[in-house]
Design an enzyme around this catalytic site. Sequence first.
Site, PDB file in Angstrom:
ATOM      1  N   CYS A  74       0.830  -1.205   0.000  1.00 48.35           N
ATOM      2  CA  CYS A  74       0.000   0.000   0.000  1.00 48.35           C
ATOM      3  C   CYS A  74       0.864   1.254   0.000  1.00 48.35           C
ATOM      4  CB  CYS A  74      -0.921   0.012   1.218  1.00 48.35           C
ATOM      5  SG  CYS A  74      -2.008   1.462   1.308  1.00 48.35           S
ATOM      6  N   GLU A 117     -27.557 -11.592  25.604  1.00 45.61           N
ATOM      7  CA  GLU A 117     -26.854 -10.388  25.152  1.00 45.61           C
ATOM      8  C   GLU A 117     -27.398  -9.190  25.910  1.00 45.61           C
ATOM      9  OE1 GLU A 117     -24.901  -7.365  23.528  1.00 45.61           O
ATOM     10  OE2 GLU A 117     -24.332  -9.447  23.113  1.00 45.61           O
ATOM     11  N   CYS A 157      -2.144   0.204   9.368  1.00 45.86           N
ATOM     12  CA  CYS A 157      -1.395  -1.061   9.388  1.00 45.86           C
ATOM     13  C   CYS A 157      -0.026  -0.828  10.015  1.00 45.86           C
ATOM     14  CB  CYS A 157      -1.207  -1.611   7.975  1.00 45.86           C
ATOM     15  SG  CYS A 157      -2.726  -2.077   7.117  1.00 45.86           S
ATOM     16  N   ASP A 168     -18.452 -15.376  23.514  1.00 46.85           N
ATOM     17  CA  ASP A 168     -17.613 -14.487  22.721  1.00 46.85           C
ATOM     18  C   ASP A 168     -17.705 -13.078  23.306  1.00 46.85           C
ATOM     19  OD1 ASP A 168     -16.116 -13.217  20.775  1.00 46.85           O
ATOM     20  OD2 ASP A 168     -17.704 -13.254  19.257  1.00 46.85           O
ATOM     21  N   CYS A 180       0.215   6.263   7.058  1.00 45.90           N
ATOM     22  CA  CYS A 180      -1.093   5.810   7.524  1.00 45.90           C
ATOM     23  C   CYS A 180      -0.915   4.905   8.742  1.00 45.90           C
ATOM     24  CB  CYS A 180      -1.804   5.046   6.405  1.00 45.90           C
ATOM     25  SG  CYS A 180      -3.347   4.264   6.915  1.00 45.90           S
ATOM     26  N   PHE A 215     -22.953 -13.532  25.344  1.00 44.68           N
ATOM     27  CA  PHE A 215     -22.462 -12.367  24.612  1.00 44.68           C
ATOM     28  C   PHE A 215     -22.772 -12.574  23.124  1.00 44.68           C
ATOM     29  CE2 PHE A 215     -19.663 -13.246  28.234  1.00 44.68           C
ATOM     30  CZ  PHE A 215     -19.743 -12.063  28.951  1.00 44.68           C
ATOM     31  N   CYS A 233      -6.848   0.926  -0.204  1.00 39.64           N
ATOM     32  CA  CYS A 233      -6.695   0.190   1.049  1.00 39.64           C
ATOM     33  C   CYS A 233      -6.728  -1.307   0.727  1.00 39.64           C
ATOM     34  CB  CYS A 233      -7.811   0.552   2.032  1.00 39.64           C
ATOM     35  SG  CYS A 233      -7.623  -0.255   3.644  1.00 39.64           S
ATOM     36  N   CYS A 264     -11.181 -11.957  21.356  1.00 38.04           N
ATOM     37  CA  CYS A 264     -10.397 -10.997  20.578  1.00 38.04           C
ATOM     38  C   CYS A 264      -9.202 -10.496  21.376  1.00 38.04           C
ATOM     39  CB  CYS A 264     -11.267  -9.826  20.132  1.00 38.04           C
ATOM     40  SG  CYS A 264     -12.024  -8.909  21.495  1.00 38.04           S
ATOM     41  N   GLN A 322     -18.296  -9.293  12.883  1.00 36.89           N
ATOM     42  CA  GLN A 322     -16.914  -9.695  12.678  1.00 36.89           C
ATOM     43  C   GLN A 322     -16.343  -8.970  11.464  1.00 36.89           C
ATOM     44  OE1 GLN A 322     -15.262 -11.559  14.799  1.00 36.89           O
ATOM     45  NE2 GLN A 322     -17.022 -12.157  16.059  1.00 36.89           N
TER      46      GLN A 322
END
Length: 418
Positions: A63, A299, A78, A347, A75, A279, A152, A373, A252
């Site tokens: 990129c 939830e 990343c 999750d 940027c 969750f 991108c 995560c 996601q």
Amino acid sequence: MSAQTVTISSLGAKGDGVAHGADGPVFVPFALPGETVSIAKVKNEGTIMSITSPSPDRVQPPCKHFGPDGVGGVCGGCSLQHMAKPAYNAFKRQILIDALKSKGIEAPVGEIFEAHPHQRRRLVFTARRREQGLVMGFMQAETHHVVPVEECPIASDGLISRLDAIKIIANACGAEHFRVTVTETTTGLDISLDGLRGGLGDQERRAVTNAVLRLKNIARVSANGEIIIEPHKPLLDFAGARVVLPPGGFTQATHEAEEHMAALAIAHIGKAKKVVDLFSGVGTFALRLARASAVLAVESDEKAVKSLDFAARNTQGLKPVTVERRDLFRRPLMTSEFKAFDAVVFDPPRAGAEAQCAELAKSQVKKVVAISCNPLTLARDLSILIAGGYRVDEVTPIDQFLWSPHVEAVATLSKNKT
């Protein structure tokens, strides 16, 4: 500031190169292990001035926004585009292994499920109004400067090809400084304008509405969570269940990773008749699980609960799906409540599910799938379950944030009833 030459020994958890000097570790963004680099050093951070001895794992970033000479700094979206794929995958997998080891967990860690270019279906831009007009892009690392984005490589073609349309809508709202969250859905782009001081006035609403009506494939635009215009319901497809994504709702980042995580969960719980999904969000896993099992989905977010419930009631071929709105941080399911279930899937957000795992650990549920995560809170939660008699069958690292140090995981656990 001082100039010096250092040799990079490893990568830190954020992907920065780590050199060891007389004053302790020095963190050097965009440096790779084995490299000798000249840096400008301020306290314990270094900025690359030149690379004396590059690593064989250094590659040309794909990129143009990443930065000159592959040393980043433009940027901030990343941080690892300069790293060859085998070394990059190994680094991400090791983050998970190290997190587990920090809690004394020795478990089989599978190969990483790879992310690939053009898969991201959700991006968050920063927009700021300048003298030259609206600037929309990503924040430069460690600054308040917005780098305008023209390309991108991580984003889906359906999203990045509409950058001009997204900017037209953002510009119409008239705000000075705000966020633009864009999600690609099956019915078009869902655009959420957030951080707007005082919301939108009538004139700005009309401007946004008129802009959308002139454009194609825009499903919805919302501002601070309020729908401004919705030509189409923004829909996500979970194994045939069509779910309306609430304004600003979570999904996601890539469809491919979502499908793989769900497949791992479904394979592990097997023929479980009753499953509780904690969750559950809008039903990413619950609605897929309901193809074969009765599901209780729990939830806290009201809009997500309503979307999940509506989808479950309007999808044919599902086993019974019950939806409960409940804050699992303040009021986790108690051990006694797990007696009705054969399997549990959870999750949680990055904070993990410590209180919930303390109750689950005392249960006799045979199969558990932990999706996370955050490797550190996952390791903590797994250690609680292990202390309660669960064994970790396997942990699979999942990459859906390409060229970042962020890694997700799916852990499968079992317990033999006593």
